[in-house]
Write an enzyme that holds these catalytic residues in place. Structure first.
Site, PDB file in Angstrom:
ATOM      1  N   CYS A 286       0.860  -1.185   0.000  1.00 33.45           N
ATOM      2  CA  CYS A 286       0.000   0.000   0.000  1.00 33.45           C
ATOM      3  C   CYS A 286       0.893   1.230   0.000  1.00 33.45           C
ATOM      4  O   CYS A 286       2.072   1.148  -0.367  1.00 33.45           O
ATOM      5  CB  CYS A 286      -0.982  -0.026   1.170  1.00 33.45           C
ATOM      6  SG  CYS A 286      -0.223   0.019   2.813  1.00 33.45           S
TER       7      CYS A 286
ATOM      8  N   CYS B 138      -1.420   0.704   7.373  1.00 33.30           N
ATOM      9  CA  CYS B 138      -2.864   0.423   7.495  1.00 33.30           C
ATOM     10  C   CYS B 138      -3.275  -0.796   6.663  1.00 33.30           C
ATOM     11  O   CYS B 138      -3.510  -1.881   7.193  1.00 33.30           O
ATOM     12  CB  CYS B 138      -3.701   1.634   7.082  1.00 33.30           C
ATOM     13  SG  CYS B 138      -3.395   3.112   8.078  1.00 33.30           S
ATOM     14  N   ARG B 139      -3.374  -0.623   5.337  1.00 32.14           N
ATOM     15  CA  ARG B 139      -3.995  -1.654   4.517  1.00 32.14           C
ATOM     16  C   ARG B 139      -3.116  -2.879   4.289  1.00 32.14           C
ATOM     17  O   ARG B 139      -3.573  -4.010   4.486  1.00 32.14           O
ATOM     18  CB  ARG B 139      -4.411  -1.054   3.151  1.00 32.14           C
ATOM     19  CG  ARG B 139      -5.544  -0.063   3.263  1.00 32.14           C
ATOM     20  CD  ARG B 139      -5.695   0.756   2.011  1.00 32.14           C
ATOM     21  NE  ARG B 139      -4.547   1.633   1.818  1.00 32.14           N
ATOM     22  CZ  ARG B 139      -4.337   2.389   0.751  1.00 32.14           C
ATOM     23  NH1 ARG B 139      -5.215   2.353  -0.246  1.00 32.14           N
ATOM     24  NH2 ARG B 139      -3.279   3.176   0.668  1.00 32.14           N
ATOM     25  N   SER B 140      -1.869  -2.664   3.863  1.00 37.43           N
ATOM     26  CA  SER B 140      -1.058  -3.856   3.545  1.00 37.43           C
ATOM     27  C   SER B 140      -0.685  -4.669   4.791  1.00 37.43           C
ATOM     28  O   SER B 140      -0.661  -5.910   4.706  1.00 37.43           O
ATOM     29  CB  SER B 140       0.163  -3.521   2.677  1.00 37.43           C
ATOM     30  OG  SER B 140       1.025  -2.620   3.295  1.00 37.43           O
TER      31      SER B 140
ATOM     32  N   ASN C  42       2.276   1.503   4.351  1.00 36.47           N
ATOM     33  CA  ASN C  42       2.572   0.207   5.009  1.00 36.47           C
ATOM     34  C   ASN C  42       2.281   0.255   6.509  1.00 36.47           C
ATOM     35  O   ASN C  42       2.959  -0.398   7.301  1.00 36.47           O
ATOM     36  CB  ASN C  42       4.026  -0.246   4.742  1.00 36.47           C
ATOM     37  CG  ASN C  42       4.322  -1.678   5.121  1.00 36.47           C
ATOM     38  OD1 ASN C  42       5.423  -2.006   5.526  1.00 36.47           O
ATOM     39  ND2 ASN C  42       3.336  -2.570   5.039  1.00 36.47           N
TER      40      ASN C  42
ATOM     41  N   ASP D  39      -8.276   4.059   1.240  1.00 35.87           N
ATOM     42  CA  ASP D  39      -7.261   4.461   2.218  1.00 35.87           C
ATOM     43  C   ASP D  39      -7.982   4.996   3.469  1.00 35.87           C
ATOM     44  O   ASP D  39      -8.699   5.994   3.396  1.00 35.87           O
ATOM     45  CB  ASP D  39      -6.400   5.555   1.575  1.00 35.87           C
ATOM     46  CG  ASP D  39      -5.278   5.997   2.474  1.00 35.87           C
ATOM     47  OD1 ASP D  39      -5.282   5.640   3.661  1.00 35.87           O
ATOM     48  OD2 ASP D  39      -4.391   6.709   1.975  1.00 35.87           O
TER      49      ASP D  39
HETATM   50  P1  4NP Z   1      -1.801   2.839   4.118  1.00 32.56           P
HETATM   51  O1  4NP Z   1      -2.436   4.201   4.712  1.00 32.56           O
HETATM   52  O2  4NP Z   1      -1.260   3.189   2.749  1.00 32.56           O
HETATM   53  O3  4NP Z   1      -2.966   1.929   4.053  1.00 32.56           O
HETATM   54  O4  4NP Z   1      -0.722   2.422   5.089  1.00 32.56           O
HETATM   55  C1  4NP Z   1      -1.748   5.416   4.774  1.00 32.56           C
HETATM   56  C2  4NP Z   1      -0.861   5.639   5.815  1.00 32.56           C
HETATM   57  C3  4NP Z   1      -0.214   6.855   5.902  1.00 32.56           C
HETATM   58  C4  4NP Z   1      -0.444   7.827   4.959  1.00 32.56           C
HETATM   59  C5  4NP Z   1      -1.323   7.596   3.916  1.00 32.56           C
HETATM   60  C6  4NP Z   1      -1.983   6.384   3.824  1.00 32.56           C
HETATM   61  N1  4NP Z   1       0.211   9.088   5.059  1.00 32.56           N
HETATM   62  O5  4NP Z   1      -0.106   9.982   4.258  1.00 32.56           O
HETATM   63  O6  4NP Z   1       1.059   9.274   5.949  1.00 32.56           O
END
Ligand code: 4NP
Length: 157
Positions: free
Chosen positions: A10, A15-17, A13, A129
């Site tokens: 993702c 939340c989703r992955s 790294n 997201d």
């Molecule tokens: P992820 O979510 O891609 O599912 O881990 C996010 C985590 C952090 C951010 C964006 C999405 N960020 O902008 O810091």
């Protein structure tokens, strides 16, 4: 038998992955397939390297008896050699990974797919997201991923 290797990707790294990784690990344990796999996750971005998964995601996962243990890292050139499957959470991650592969002229034969290509019960073409939203977004991500991650496993086993 050679182990199959799976990398979930993702943006951050956190939340989703990591959630997809935990769901997949839980599934392969329940199906007694854990010894057949190497599983990891990574982000396209570098902001959260070394951090635990977002506490909101860890809490939502724990309610389902899923334990997210991973630490964030960024995808790198070796991943394309080391993993059989690279499974991205949204279109942006997908195109980042494809561009990375092309522009760095990487070797390896990783199959790069969007995890939602394996969905059956949900319409979402991307895993949304949840980072800037409320707690409900994390439960929604887990619902979506439980469907598509198990669809992926069924597609290869
Ligand atoms: P992820 O979510 O891609 O599912 O881990 C996010 C985590 C952090 C951010 C964006 C999405 N960020 O902008 O810091």
């Amino acid at each position: 038998m050679k182990k199959k290797s799976v990398l979930f990707v993702c943006l951050g790294n956190i939340c989703r992955s990591p959630a997809a990784e935990a769901i997949f690990i839980d599934l392969i344990h329940k199906k007694c397939l854990a010894n057949n796999f190497i599983v990891d996750s990574a982000g396209t971005g570098s902001w959260h390297i070394g951090k635990k998964a977002d506490s909101r995601m860890r809490i939502a996962a724990k309610k389902r008896n899923l334990h997210i243990l991973s630490r964030a890292r960024q995808i790198n050139i070796k991943d394309f050699e080391n993993f059989d499957y690279i499974l991205t959470m949204d279109n942006s991650n997908y195109f980042y990974v494809k561009d990375f592969q092309k522009s760095r002229n990487v070797s390896g034969s990783a199959l790069i797919k969007k995890i939602q290509d394996f969905r059956s019960d949900f319409n979402e073409e991307e895993v949304p997201d949840p980072y800037f939203g409320g707690d409900q977004g994390f439960d929604n991500v887990l619902d979506i991923l439980e469907d598509s991650v198990s669809g992926f496993l069924n597609s290869i086993y």
